[in-house]
Scaffold this motif. Sequence first.
Motif, PDB file in Angstrom:
ATOM      1  N   ARG A  43       0.854  -1.193   0.000  1.00  0.00           N
ATOM      2  CA  ARG A  43       0.000   0.000   0.000  1.00  0.00           C
ATOM      3  C   ARG A  43       0.885   1.237   0.000  1.00  0.00           C
ATOM      4  O   ARG A  43       1.821   1.355   0.784  1.00  0.00           O
ATOM      5  CB  ARG A  43      -0.915  -0.009   1.220  1.00  0.00           C
ATOM      6  N   GLY A  44       0.579   2.158  -0.919  1.00  0.00           N
ATOM      7  CA  GLY A  44       1.356   3.383  -1.017  1.00  0.00           C
ATOM      8  C   GLY A  44       2.349   3.385  -2.161  1.00  0.00           C
ATOM      9  O   GLY A  44       2.925   4.423  -2.474  1.00  0.00           O
ATOM     10  N   GLU A  45       2.574   2.234  -2.791  1.00  0.00           N
ATOM     11  CA  GLU A  45       3.518   2.193  -3.905  1.00  0.00           C
ATOM     12  C   GLU A  45       2.883   2.626  -5.220  1.00  0.00           C
ATOM     13  O   GLU A  45       3.598   2.913  -6.183  1.00  0.00           O
ATOM     14  CB  GLU A  45       4.111   0.785  -4.041  1.00  0.00           C
ATOM     15  N   LEU A  46       1.570   2.672  -5.265  1.00  0.00           N
ATOM     16  CA  LEU A  46       0.859   3.157  -6.443  1.00  0.00           C
ATOM     17  C   LEU A  46       0.364   4.574  -6.189  1.00  0.00           C
ATOM     18  O   LEU A  46       0.231   4.996  -5.038  1.00  0.00           O
ATOM     19  CB  LEU A  46      -0.334   2.243  -6.759  1.00  0.00           C
ATOM     20  N   VAL A  47       0.089   5.301  -7.265  1.00  0.00           N
ATOM     21  CA  VAL A  47      -0.484   6.632  -7.083  1.00  0.00           C
ATOM     22  C   VAL A  47      -1.840   6.467  -6.394  1.00  0.00           C
ATOM     23  O   VAL A  47      -2.519   5.446  -6.552  1.00  0.00           O
ATOM     24  CB  VAL A  47      -0.628   7.364  -8.437  1.00  0.00           C
ATOM     25  N   PRO A  48      -2.262   7.443  -5.584  1.00  0.00           N
ATOM     26  CA  PRO A  48      -3.446   7.269  -4.728  1.00  0.00           C
ATOM     27  C   PRO A  48      -4.707   6.855  -5.469  1.00  0.00           C
ATOM     28  O   PRO A  48      -5.467   6.004  -4.985  1.00  0.00           O
ATOM     29  CB  PRO A  48      -3.608   8.651  -4.079  1.00  0.00           C
ATOM     30  N   GLU A  49      -4.951   7.429  -6.635  1.00  0.00           N
ATOM     31  CA  GLU A  49      -6.199   7.105  -7.326  1.00  0.00           C
ATOM     32  C   GLU A  49      -6.223   5.655  -7.812  1.00  0.00           C
ATOM     33  O   GLU A  49      -7.267   4.986  -7.800  1.00  0.00           O
ATOM     34  CB  GLU A  49      -6.434   8.065  -8.502  1.00  0.00           C
ATOM     35  N   ILE A  50      -5.060   5.146  -8.217  1.00  0.00           N
ATOM     36  CA  ILE A  50      -4.993   3.746  -8.640  1.00  0.00           C
ATOM     37  C   ILE A  50      -5.108   2.830  -7.431  1.00  0.00           C
ATOM     38  O   ILE A  50      -5.800   1.795  -7.471  1.00  0.00           O
ATOM     39  CB  ILE A  50      -3.673   3.475  -9.397  1.00  0.00           C
ATOM     40  N   GLN A  51      -4.444   3.179  -6.343  1.00  0.00           N
ATOM     41  CA  GLN A  51      -4.508   2.370  -5.132  1.00  0.00           C
ATOM     42  C   GLN A  51      -5.940   2.260  -4.625  1.00  0.00           C
ATOM     43  O   GLN A  51      -6.408   1.171  -4.266  1.00  0.00           O
ATOM     44  CB  GLN A  51      -3.623   2.983  -4.053  1.00  0.00           C
ATOM     45  N   ALA A  52      -6.649   3.373  -4.585  1.00  0.00           N
ATOM     46  CA  ALA A  52      -8.020   3.378  -4.077  1.00  0.00           C
ATOM     47  C   ALA A  52      -8.930   2.527  -4.959  1.00  0.00           C
ATOM     48  O   ALA A  52      -9.752   1.746  -4.458  1.00  0.00           O
ATOM     49  CB  ALA A  52      -8.542   4.807  -3.993  1.00  0.00           C
ATOM     50  N   ALA A  53      -8.784   2.658  -6.274  1.00  0.00           N
ATOM     51  CA  ALA A  53      -9.617   1.883  -7.187  1.00  0.00           C
ATOM     52  C   ALA A  53      -9.297   0.396  -7.088  1.00  0.00           C
ATOM     53  O   ALA A  53     -10.197  -0.459  -7.140  1.00  0.00           O
ATOM     54  CB  ALA A  53      -9.417   2.368  -8.623  1.00  0.00           C
ATOM     55  N   LEU A  54      -8.034   0.064  -6.932  1.00  0.00           N
ATOM     56  CA  LEU A  54      -7.628  -1.332  -6.821  1.00  0.00           C
ATOM     57  C   LEU A  54      -8.212  -1.973  -5.567  1.00  0.00           C
ATOM     58  O   LEU A  54      -8.756  -3.078  -5.605  1.00  0.00           O
ATOM     59  CB  LEU A  54      -6.101  -1.423  -6.799  1.00  0.00           C
ATOM     60  N   GLU A  55      -8.123  -1.270  -4.443  1.00  0.00           N
ATOM     61  CA  GLU A  55      -8.623  -1.830  -3.195  1.00  0.00           C
ATOM     62  C   GLU A  55     -10.143  -1.947  -3.188  1.00  0.00           C
ATOM     63  O   GLU A  55     -10.703  -2.726  -2.411  1.00  0.00           O
ATOM     64  CB  GLU A  55      -8.142  -0.988  -2.019  1.00  0.00           C
ATOM     65  N   ALA A  56     -10.812  -1.195  -4.043  1.00  0.00           N
ATOM     66  CA  ALA A  56     -12.270  -1.284  -4.121  1.00  0.00           C
ATOM     67  C   ALA A  56     -12.716  -2.510  -4.911  1.00  0.00           C
ATOM     68  O   ALA A  56     -13.898  -2.890  -4.849  1.00  0.00           O
ATOM     69  CB  ALA A  56     -12.838  -0.022  -4.757  1.00  0.00           C
ATOM     70  N   LEU A  57     -11.797  -3.124  -5.647  1.00  0.00           N
ATOM     71  CA  LEU A  57     -12.143  -4.298  -6.448  1.00  0.00           C
ATOM     72  C   LEU A  57     -12.041  -5.571  -5.616  1.00  0.00           C
ATOM     73  O   LEU A  57     -11.169  -5.716  -4.771  1.00  0.00           O
ATOM     74  CB  LEU A  57     -11.200  -4.421  -7.648  1.00  0.00           C
ATOM     75  N   THR A  58     -12.936  -6.503  -5.901  1.00  0.00           N
ATOM     76  CA  THR A  58     -12.865  -7.825  -5.283  1.00  0.00           C
ATOM     77  C   THR A  58     -11.729  -8.599  -5.920  1.00  0.00           C
ATOM     78  O   THR A  58     -11.438  -8.438  -7.106  1.00  0.00           O
ATOM     79  CB  THR A  58     -14.190  -8.575  -5.492  1.00  0.00           C
ATOM     80  N   GLU A  59     -11.088  -9.436  -5.146  1.00  0.00           N
ATOM     81  CA  GLU A  59     -10.004 -10.254  -5.686  1.00  0.00           C
ATOM     82  C   GLU A  59     -10.497 -11.066  -6.881  1.00  0.00           C
ATOM     83  O   GLU A  59     -11.602 -11.603  -6.892  1.00  0.00           O
ATOM     84  CB  GLU A  59      -9.472 -11.208  -4.617  1.00  0.00           C
ATOM     85  N   GLY A  60      -9.666 -11.145  -7.907  1.00  0.00           N
ATOM     86  CA  GLY A  60      -9.995 -11.942  -9.080  1.00  0.00           C
ATOM     87  C   GLY A  60     -10.938 -11.253 -10.046  1.00  0.00           C
ATOM     88  O   GLY A  60     -11.491 -11.917 -10.936  1.00  0.00           O
ATOM     89  N   THR A  61     -11.114  -9.931  -9.907  1.00  0.00           N
ATOM     90  CA  THR A  61     -12.032  -9.224 -10.806  1.00  0.00           C
ATOM     91  C   THR A  61     -11.314  -8.100 -11.535  1.00  0.00           C
ATOM     92  O   THR A  61     -10.270  -7.606 -11.110  1.00  0.00           O
ATOM     93  CB  THR A  61     -13.230  -8.622 -10.039  1.00  0.00           C
ATOM     94  N   THR A  62     -11.926  -7.696 -12.646  1.00  0.00           N
ATOM     95  CA  THR A  62     -11.424  -6.592 -13.474  1.00  0.00           C
ATOM     96  C   THR A  62     -12.352  -5.402 -13.324  1.00  0.00           C
ATOM     97  O   THR A  62     -13.585  -5.556 -13.338  1.00  0.00           O
ATOM     98  CB  THR A  62     -11.350  -7.019 -14.945  1.00  0.00           C
ATOM     99  N   GLY A  63     -11.794  -4.220 -13.185  1.00  0.00           N
ATOM    100  CA  GLY A  63     -12.606  -3.022 -13.036  1.00  0.00           C
ATOM    101  C   GLY A  63     -13.387  -2.705 -14.303  1.00  0.00           C
ATOM    102  O   GLY A  63     -12.857  -2.795 -15.411  1.00  0.00           O
ATOM    103  N   ARG A  64     -14.638  -2.334 -14.116  1.00  0.00           N
ATOM    104  CA  ARG A  64     -15.490  -1.997 -15.266  1.00  0.00           C
ATOM    105  C   ARG A  64     -15.391  -0.522 -15.644  1.00  0.00           C
ATOM    106  O   ARG A  64     -15.854  -0.117 -16.708  1.00  0.00           O
ATOM    107  CB  ARG A  64     -16.952  -2.335 -14.958  1.00  0.00           C
ATOM    108  N   VAL A  65     -14.783   0.270 -14.768  1.00  0.00           N
ATOM    109  CA  VAL A  65     -14.648   1.708 -15.017  1.00  0.00           C
ATOM    110  C   VAL A  65     -13.166   2.055 -15.004  1.00  0.00           C
ATOM    111  O   VAL A  65     -12.493   1.832 -14.003  1.00  0.00           O
ATOM    112  CB  VAL A  65     -15.398   2.536 -13.956  1.00  0.00           C
TER     113      VAL A  65
END
Length: 204
Positions: free
Chosen positions: A104-126
């Motif tokens: 946590r913290g190695e990605l830019v904040p907006e990418i980190q937040a979007a990644l953590e909002a995703l369920t494991e094993g899924t691809t973001g639709r937005v």
Amino acid sequence: MAEEALIRAALDLAPEPRRAGAAECRRYYEANLHRFRMPDLFEASHILFEPASDDAPGWQQAEREARALAAELGDDSGDFAEAARGFSACPTARQDGSLGQLRRGELVPEIQAALEALTEGTTGRVPVRSRFGWHVLRHQRRIPGKTLSFEMVADKIAEMLDARAWTMSAAGFVLHLAENATIEGIVLDAESLSRLPASGRAPP
């Protein structure tokens, strides 16, 4: 320098502090477990759409392409890897878009937040925008951090407690000398000495 030699000689006369025992080290460990926990890791991949130009039309075109692909992709990791190889403008395309295992913290904040909002094993639709472009994200898995065992950190705890004990012992010794000496121009008290770093002698 002569002054430093005198300081070292004086501190060598300080009483030897008691070394930290196993029970004391374990009490510190149990009271500070958070200090010995390894961070969570995120295994993630992305597909980057860079704008062809750094103006509104360039960013809008990159966003349209990213949204079209995100809407088409499902959650299959093989499909994502193939799309990354074919469309991503990032060098990670050669590794199927993989960003590897990240803290946590190695990605830019907006990418980190979007990644953590995703369920494991899924691809973001937005897609998510960063200063690099538009990203289609995939959260492969989360690896929870583990707490290091007492046995793994006992020696380091003992070193830290011994160093702390020596600093306090040296400060008290210097204060004792100051209280029994005639000194002009400076004020020494327990509070000010406690803020001084140990110098002139390595902790035992």
